[in-house]
Design a protein around this motif. Sequence first.
Motif, PDB file in Angstrom:
ATOM      1  N   ALA A   5      18.634  49.601  51.776  1.00  0.00           N
ATOM      2  CA  ALA A   5      17.979  49.344  50.498  1.00  0.00           C
ATOM      3  C   ALA A   5      18.764  50.030  49.377  1.00  0.00           C
ATOM      4  O   ALA A   5      19.272  51.138  49.547  1.00  0.00           O
ATOM      5  CB  ALA A   5      16.540  49.837  50.525  1.00  0.00           C
ATOM      6  N   VAL A   6      18.842  49.374  48.238  1.00  0.00           N
ATOM      7  CA  VAL A   6      19.586  49.919  47.103  1.00  0.00           C
ATOM      8  C   VAL A   6      18.613  50.600  46.150  1.00  0.00           C
ATOM      9  O   VAL A   6      17.720  49.949  45.596  1.00  0.00           O
ATOM     10  CB  VAL A   6      20.338  48.798  46.357  1.00  0.00           C
ATOM     11  N   PRO A   7      18.750  51.920  45.932  1.00  0.00           N
ATOM     12  CA  PRO A   7      17.878  52.601  44.976  1.00  0.00           C
ATOM     13  C   PRO A   7      18.136  52.101  43.562  1.00  0.00           C
ATOM     14  O   PRO A   7      19.279  51.837  43.179  1.00  0.00           O
ATOM     15  CB  PRO A   7      18.269  54.081  45.124  1.00  0.00           C
ATOM     16  N   VAL A   8      17.079  51.977  42.777  1.00  0.00           N
ATOM     17  CA  VAL A   8      17.217  51.515  41.410  1.00  0.00           C
ATOM     18  C   VAL A   8      16.217  52.239  40.528  1.00  0.00           C
ATOM     19  O   VAL A   8      15.057  52.403  40.890  1.00  0.00           O
ATOM     20  CB  VAL A   8      17.026  49.973  41.312  1.00  0.00           C
ATOM     21  N   ALA A   9      16.691  52.719  39.380  1.00  0.00           N
ATOM     22  CA  ALA A   9      15.824  53.376  38.397  1.00  0.00           C
ATOM     23  C   ALA A   9      15.834  52.529  37.126  1.00  0.00           C
ATOM     24  O   ALA A   9      15.028  51.629  36.956  1.00  0.00           O
ATOM     25  CB  ALA A   9      16.299  54.797  38.136  1.00  0.00           C
ATOM     26  N   GLY A  10      16.812  52.784  36.230  1.00  0.00           N
ATOM     27  CA  GLY A  10      16.907  51.959  35.033  1.00  0.00           C
ATOM     28  C   GLY A  10      17.452  50.572  35.308  1.00  0.00           C
ATOM     29  O   GLY A  10      17.088  49.596  34.659  1.00  0.00           O
ATOM     30  N   GLY A  11      18.374  50.486  36.267  1.00  0.00           N
ATOM     31  CA  GLY A  11      18.919  49.192  36.675  1.00  0.00           C
ATOM     32  C   GLY A  11      19.955  48.611  35.742  1.00  0.00           C
ATOM     33  O   GLY A  11      20.340  47.444  35.894  1.00  0.00           O
ATOM     34  N   THR A  12      20.460  49.382  34.782  1.00  0.00           N
ATOM     35  CA  THR A  12      21.410  48.821  33.817  1.00  0.00           C
ATOM     36  C   THR A  12      22.707  48.372  34.486  1.00  0.00           C
ATOM     37  O   THR A  12      23.197  47.272  34.241  1.00  0.00           O
ATOM     38  CB  THR A  12      21.717  49.846  32.707  1.00  0.00           C
ATOM     39  N   ASP A  13      23.272  49.228  35.341  1.00  0.00           N
ATOM     40  CA  ASP A  13      24.502  48.859  36.048  1.00  0.00           C
ATOM     41  C   ASP A  13      24.206  47.912  37.204  1.00  0.00           C
ATOM     42  O   ASP A  13      24.979  46.986  37.484  1.00  0.00           O
ATOM     43  CB  ASP A  13      25.212  50.110  36.569  1.00  0.00           C
ATOM     44  N   LEU A  14      23.086  48.136  37.882  1.00  0.00           N
ATOM     45  CA  LEU A  14      22.743  47.309  39.027  1.00  0.00           C
ATOM     46  C   LEU A  14      22.560  45.848  38.628  1.00  0.00           C
ATOM     47  O   LEU A  14      23.110  44.939  39.253  1.00  0.00           O
ATOM     48  CB  LEU A  14      21.466  47.829  39.686  1.00  0.00           C
ATOM     49  N   THR A  24      21.226  78.186  35.927  1.00  0.00           N
ATOM     50  CA  THR A  24      21.495  76.797  36.266  1.00  0.00           C
ATOM     51  C   THR A  24      20.389  75.904  35.729  1.00  0.00           C
ATOM     52  O   THR A  24      19.221  76.273  35.744  1.00  0.00           O
ATOM     53  CB  THR A  24      21.586  76.623  37.806  1.00  0.00           C
ATOM     54  N   ALA A  25      20.761  74.732  35.257  1.00  0.00           N
ATOM     55  CA  ALA A  25      19.796  73.703  34.898  1.00  0.00           C
ATOM     56  C   ALA A  25      19.764  72.672  36.017  1.00  0.00           C
ATOM     57  O   ALA A  25      20.806  72.221  36.481  1.00  0.00           O
ATOM     58  CB  ALA A  25      20.177  73.034  33.582  1.00  0.00           C
ATOM     59  N   VAL A  26      18.570  72.331  36.454  1.00  0.00           N
ATOM     60  CA  VAL A  26      18.397  71.338  37.511  1.00  0.00           C
ATOM     61  C   VAL A  26      17.868  70.071  36.859  1.00  0.00           C
ATOM     62  O   VAL A  26      16.747  70.045  36.347  1.00  0.00           O
ATOM     63  CB  VAL A  26      17.432  71.833  38.603  1.00  0.00           C
ATOM     64  N   LEU A  27      18.675  69.033  36.868  1.00  0.00           N
ATOM     65  CA  LEU A  27      18.354  67.789  36.182  1.00  0.00           C
ATOM     66  C   LEU A  27      17.941  66.740  37.200  1.00  0.00           C
ATOM     67  O   LEU A  27      18.628  66.523  38.201  1.00  0.00           O
ATOM     68  CB  LEU A  27      19.571  67.280  35.395  1.00  0.00           C
ATOM     69  N   GLY A  28      16.827  66.068  36.947  1.00  0.00           N
ATOM     70  CA  GLY A  28      16.391  65.006  37.834  1.00  0.00           C
ATOM     71  C   GLY A  28      17.297  63.796  37.721  1.00  0.00           C
ATOM     72  O   GLY A  28      17.797  63.460  36.641  1.00  0.00           O
ATOM     73  N   ALA A  29      17.518  63.116  38.834  1.00  0.00           N
ATOM     74  CA  ALA A  29      18.376  61.941  38.823  1.00  0.00           C
ATOM     75  C   ALA A  29      17.802  60.835  37.948  1.00  0.00           C
ATOM     76  O   ALA A  29      18.540  59.976  37.471  1.00  0.00           O
ATOM     77  CB  ALA A  29      18.583  61.434  40.250  1.00  0.00           C
ATOM     78  N   GLY A  30      16.496  60.856  37.738  1.00  0.00           N
ATOM     79  CA  GLY A  30      15.866  59.834  36.901  1.00  0.00           C
ATOM     80  C   GLY A  30      15.790  60.195  35.431  1.00  0.00           C
ATOM     81  O   GLY A  30      15.170  59.469  34.646  1.00  0.00           O
ATOM     82  N   LEU A  31      16.421  61.281  35.028  1.00  0.00           N
ATOM     83  CA  LEU A  31      16.459  61.682  33.625  1.00  0.00           C
ATOM     84  C   LEU A  31      17.202  60.627  32.817  1.00  0.00           C
ATOM     85  O   LEU A  31      18.340  60.282  33.129  1.00  0.00           O
ATOM     86  CB  LEU A  31      17.161  63.032  33.507  1.00  0.00           C
ATOM     87  N   THR A  32      16.557  60.102  31.787  1.00  0.00           N
ATOM     88  CA  THR A  32      17.191  59.025  31.026  1.00  0.00           C
ATOM     89  C   THR A  32      18.225  59.570  30.053  1.00  0.00           C
ATOM     90  O   THR A  32      18.169  60.723  29.620  1.00  0.00           O
ATOM     91  CB  THR A  32      16.158  58.199  30.255  1.00  0.00           C
ATOM     92  N   GLY A  41      21.315  59.820  37.236  1.00  0.00           N
ATOM     93  CA  GLY A  41      21.635  59.507  38.623  1.00  0.00           C
ATOM     94  C   GLY A  41      22.300  58.159  38.773  1.00  0.00           C
ATOM     95  O   GLY A  41      23.215  57.993  39.595  1.00  0.00           O
ATOM     96  N   GLY A  42      21.853  57.187  37.977  1.00  0.00           N
ATOM     97  CA  GLY A  42      22.474  55.869  38.025  1.00  0.00           C
ATOM     98  C   GLY A  42      23.914  55.908  37.560  1.00  0.00           C
ATOM     99  O   GLY A  42      24.787  55.237  38.136  1.00  0.00           O
ATOM    100  N   ASN A  43      24.198  56.718  36.533  1.00  0.00           N
ATOM    101  CA  ASN A  43      25.568  56.870  36.045  1.00  0.00           C
ATOM    102  C   ASN A  43      26.474  57.425  37.147  1.00  0.00           C
ATOM    103  O   ASN A  43      27.611  56.970  37.326  1.00  0.00           O
ATOM    104  CB  ASN A  43      25.562  57.808  34.847  1.00  0.00           C
ATOM    105  N   ILE A  44      25.954  58.382  37.905  1.00  0.00           N
ATOM    106  CA  ILE A  44      26.744  58.987  38.971  1.00  0.00           C
ATOM    107  C   ILE A  44      26.909  58.028  40.145  1.00  0.00           C
ATOM    108  O   ILE A  44      28.010  57.850  40.676  1.00  0.00           O
ATOM    109  CB  ILE A  44      26.087  60.294  39.446  1.00  0.00           C
ATOM    110  N   ALA A  45      25.803  57.416  40.557  1.00  0.00           N
ATOM    111  CA  ALA A  45      25.858  56.537  41.727  1.00  0.00           C
ATOM    112  C   ALA A  45      26.708  55.298  41.468  1.00  0.00           C
ATOM    113  O   ALA A  45      27.431  54.835  42.355  1.00  0.00           O
ATOM    114  CB  ALA A  45      24.444  56.131  42.136  1.00  0.00           C
ATOM    115  N   SER A  46      26.641  54.759  40.242  1.00  0.00           N
ATOM    116  CA  SER A  46      27.460  53.590  39.916  1.00  0.00           C
ATOM    117  C   SER A  46      28.933  53.943  39.869  1.00  0.00           C
ATOM    118  O   SER A  46      29.796  53.136  40.218  1.00  0.00           O
ATOM    119  CB  SER A  46      27.022  52.996  38.575  1.00  0.00           C
TER     120      SER A  46
END
Length: 303
Positions: free
Chosen positions: A24-33, A66-74, A109-114
Amino acid sequence: MNRTIMLPTSLDEAVETLATSPTAVPVAGGTDLMEAVNAGRLRPAALLGLGRITELRGWRYEDGGTAVLGAGLTLARMDRPDFAALIPALADAARTAGPPQTRNVGTLGGNIASAAASGDTLPVLAALEAVVTLARAGATREVPVGHLLTGVDPMRPGELLTWVRVPLLHAPQVFLKATGRSGPSRAIASVALVLDPARRAVRCAVGAVAPVPLRPLDAEAWVAGCIDWDARGEEGAQSIDPAAAAAFGEYVATACVPDGYGALGHELDAGAALAVEGPTAAAVRLRRTVAVLARRALGRALK
């Protein structure tokens, strides 16, 4: 084509779901997907929607600076003043990543994964030496962003990118990019530069000129030796001879833009010019752009 869409409401549920459906492909914003789907480059049989997982959409401080940023941070959220005061270069990169409709839904997270060559946040994360947390059923592991992007330690089937840990340097940091047109658009080249006064170090990463951000390590070490770190104490920026700053720009550009530029296959606005100029002329022009960006980034960081 019918697709299965799974919508977990917690991180644990998402990880468990991915364990049972590792393709399964994870998707949040889906802009690149969605761009890849619409272009026919991707045909996922199942999607794992992450939009309902609120814990991944924020950020927090952690002991140890350290700052911990969620992968879903827009991207739009990263542009707000509180975040910009924390990690200004990342906020600058998010601000220039595209039009408002893209920034409102696009995620870190999408920026990194893409891992698109022109991903604006990627050189900043590389320069800050950020680390991502990858979760799978019953285990997590941490991987430097640079290792993930270069394939030294890639994501494995069933893993989900959950957090991004960024060291807080409390020192000047800059992100600059050049595009082929006015307004938000893809970078032809970008430079992220951060100072690390505690270690008397400079970190630099160049984006968009190669499939992954490039760290000109020799240039970093050389320019760090040219800076008077004691000029204004431990709080930050120091002085440097203008000739050394200009030489640094040339050093970075030469290290990151080979003479054979054009064989790398980037989707850049300069593509038409490349066809006319040939790879050598295109490399000279791009190298000049990178040199200017690196010199200006260093100058702004040292102000």
